[in-house]
Scaffold this active site. Structure first.
Site, PDB file in Angstrom:
ATOM      1  N   GLY A  18      -5.827  11.698  11.625  1.00  0.00           N
ATOM      2  CA  GLY A  18      -5.777  12.448  10.379  1.00  0.00           C
ATOM      3  C   GLY A  18      -6.565  11.827   9.245  1.00  0.00           C
ATOM      4  O   GLY A  18      -7.690  11.352   9.411  1.00  0.00           O
ATOM      5  N   VAL A  60       4.960  -0.611   8.081  1.00  0.00           N
ATOM      6  CA  VAL A  60       4.513  -0.866   6.704  1.00  0.00           C
ATOM      7  C   VAL A  60       5.668  -1.076   5.744  1.00  0.00           C
ATOM      8  O   VAL A  60       5.464  -1.549   4.621  1.00  0.00           O
ATOM      9  CB  VAL A  60       3.595   0.266   6.190  1.00  0.00           C
ATOM     10  CG1 VAL A  60       2.308   0.331   6.985  1.00  0.00           C
ATOM     11  CG2 VAL A  60       4.326   1.613   6.203  1.00  0.00           C
ATOM     12  N   ASN A  86      -2.213   4.589   3.055  1.00  0.00           N
ATOM     13  CA  ASN A  86      -2.232   6.001   3.442  1.00  0.00           C
ATOM     14  C   ASN A  86      -1.006   6.401   4.247  1.00  0.00           C
ATOM     15  O   ASN A  86      -0.605   7.570   4.219  1.00  0.00           O
ATOM     16  CB  ASN A  86      -3.501   6.268   4.266  1.00  0.00           C
ATOM     17  CG  ASN A  86      -3.439   7.584   5.003  1.00  0.00           C
ATOM     18  OD1 ASN A  86      -3.532   8.651   4.410  1.00  0.00           O
ATOM     19  ND2 ASN A  86      -3.270   7.514   6.326  1.00  0.00           N
ATOM     20  N   SER A 138       0.450  12.630  -3.626  1.00  0.00           N
ATOM     21  CA  SER A 138       0.402  14.016  -3.148  1.00  0.00           C
ATOM     22  C   SER A 138       0.355  14.955  -4.335  1.00  0.00           C
ATOM     23  O   SER A 138       1.029  14.726  -5.344  1.00  0.00           O
ATOM     24  CB  SER A 138       1.630  14.332  -2.296  1.00  0.00           C
ATOM     25  OG  SER A 138       1.697  15.717  -2.013  1.00  0.00           O
ATOM     26  N   TYR A 151      10.686  13.466  -1.123  1.00  0.00           N
ATOM     27  CA  TYR A 151       9.250  13.241  -0.928  1.00  0.00           C
ATOM     28  C   TYR A 151       8.528  13.197  -2.271  1.00  0.00           C
ATOM     29  O   TYR A 151       7.747  12.274  -2.541  1.00  0.00           O
ATOM     30  CB  TYR A 151       8.678  14.356  -0.058  1.00  0.00           C
ATOM     31  CG  TYR A 151       7.196  14.274   0.180  1.00  0.00           C
ATOM     32  CD1 TYR A 151       6.666  13.366   1.101  1.00  0.00           C
ATOM     33  CD2 TYR A 151       6.307  15.107  -0.491  1.00  0.00           C
ATOM     34  CE1 TYR A 151       5.299  13.294   1.332  1.00  0.00           C
ATOM     35  CE2 TYR A 151       4.945  15.045  -0.265  1.00  0.00           C
ATOM     36  CZ  TYR A 151       4.450  14.140   0.649  1.00  0.00           C
ATOM     37  OH  TYR A 151       3.094  14.069   0.873  1.00  0.00           O
ATOM     38  N   PRO A 181      -3.818  14.276  -2.554  1.00  0.00           N
ATOM     39  CA  PRO A 181      -4.440  15.294  -1.703  1.00  0.00           C
ATOM     40  C   PRO A 181      -3.637  16.595  -1.696  1.00  0.00           C
ATOM     41  O   PRO A 181      -2.415  16.602  -1.885  1.00  0.00           O
ATOM     42  CB  PRO A 181      -4.425  14.664  -0.306  1.00  0.00           C
ATOM     43  CG  PRO A 181      -3.980  13.248  -0.500  1.00  0.00           C
ATOM     44  CD  PRO A 181      -3.205  13.212  -1.773  1.00  0.00           C
TER      45      PRO A 181
END
Length: 245
Positions: A18, A60, A86, A138, A151, A181
């Site tokens: 991705g 992570v 990311n 986002s 989120y 994005p």
């Protein structure tokens, strides 16, 4: 003209596929040496890159894993110049069904990991007098989407962390920025009904999904010397969907 990232060492999390894969490929095309970090070994991404790479697996959300990755990178390349945070998760869950464990996991992966990377790599970037962090947020934080409170909170936190960290490291040649994005054409969105895709595009100036390469190009700019005077910023890369007021 020499490649814009020649000699730089870049860590990209979520590099197996991705957006992360596209970021890694474009950074390599610009001369960077890549550390491909994911939960699973990113062999497919490495096969698409001609420059030297280090394939590493890690959680992570684990500070110990970040310390281990730092040791591996030092052993192979000597230093880290660029970190692109990311990796992330985003499963929707309405507030009635949202439990604290799910909330905590969302923050550990989507936000705590950015803190851990900064704690690990800011000291050596300071010593080198140069560094770049690009953290993926986002554009959903400005949209009316249900079931995404956990989120959106984590992704809004990314912006706050970026702006605060940028102030702390600005005198050391280090910049810190976020990219927001839009919904992007990846494996996760392939099964979306066409009608749902069109409804998304209706709110964009550019009537198509973002491609991973669209996001990667912005990362390459922000991690280059051309962006040396840009820090603490949150850049929407969403075809004109998110209108900032």
């Amino acid at each position: 003209m020499k490649p814009s990232h020649e000699g730089r060492v870049a860590i990209v999390t979520g590099a197996a596929r991705g957006i992360g894969q596209a970021i890694a490929i474009q950074l390599a095309e610009r001369g960077a040496r890549l550390v491909l970090l994911d939960r699973e070994a990113a062999h497919e991404t490495a096969a698409l890159i001609s420059s030297e790479t280090l394939i590493a697996t890690a959680d992570v959300s684990s500070p110990a894993d970040w310390e281990r990755i730092d040791q591996q990178v030092r052993a192979r390349f000597g230093r880290t110049d660029i970190v692109v945070n990311n990796a992330g998760i985003g499963a929707p869950k309405a507030i009635d069904d949202l439990d604290y464990a799910t909330w905590q996991r969302m923050f550990r992966i989507n936000l705590d990991s950015h803190f851990f990377s900064a704690k690990q790599f800011v000291p050596q970037m300071r010593s080198n007098g140069w560094g770049r962090f690009v953290n993926i947020s986002s554009n959903s934080i400005g949209l009316a989407i249900t079931g995404m409170s956990h989120y959106m909170a984590s992704k809004m936190g990314v912006i706050g962390f970026v702006r605060g960290l940028a102030n702390d490291v600005a005198d050391s040649g280090i910049t810190v920025n976020a990219i927001l994005p839009a919904i992007t054409n990846t494996r996760l969105t392939q099964d979306m009904p066409e009608e749902a895709k069109r409804q998304t595009w209706q709110h964009q100036a550019i009537k198509r999904f973002a491609e991973p390469s669209d996001i990667a190009g912005s990362v390459c700019f922000l991690t280059s010397d051309d962006a040396a005077f840009i820090t603490g910023q949150a850049l929407p890369v969403d075809g004109g969907q998110y209108k900032i007021s």
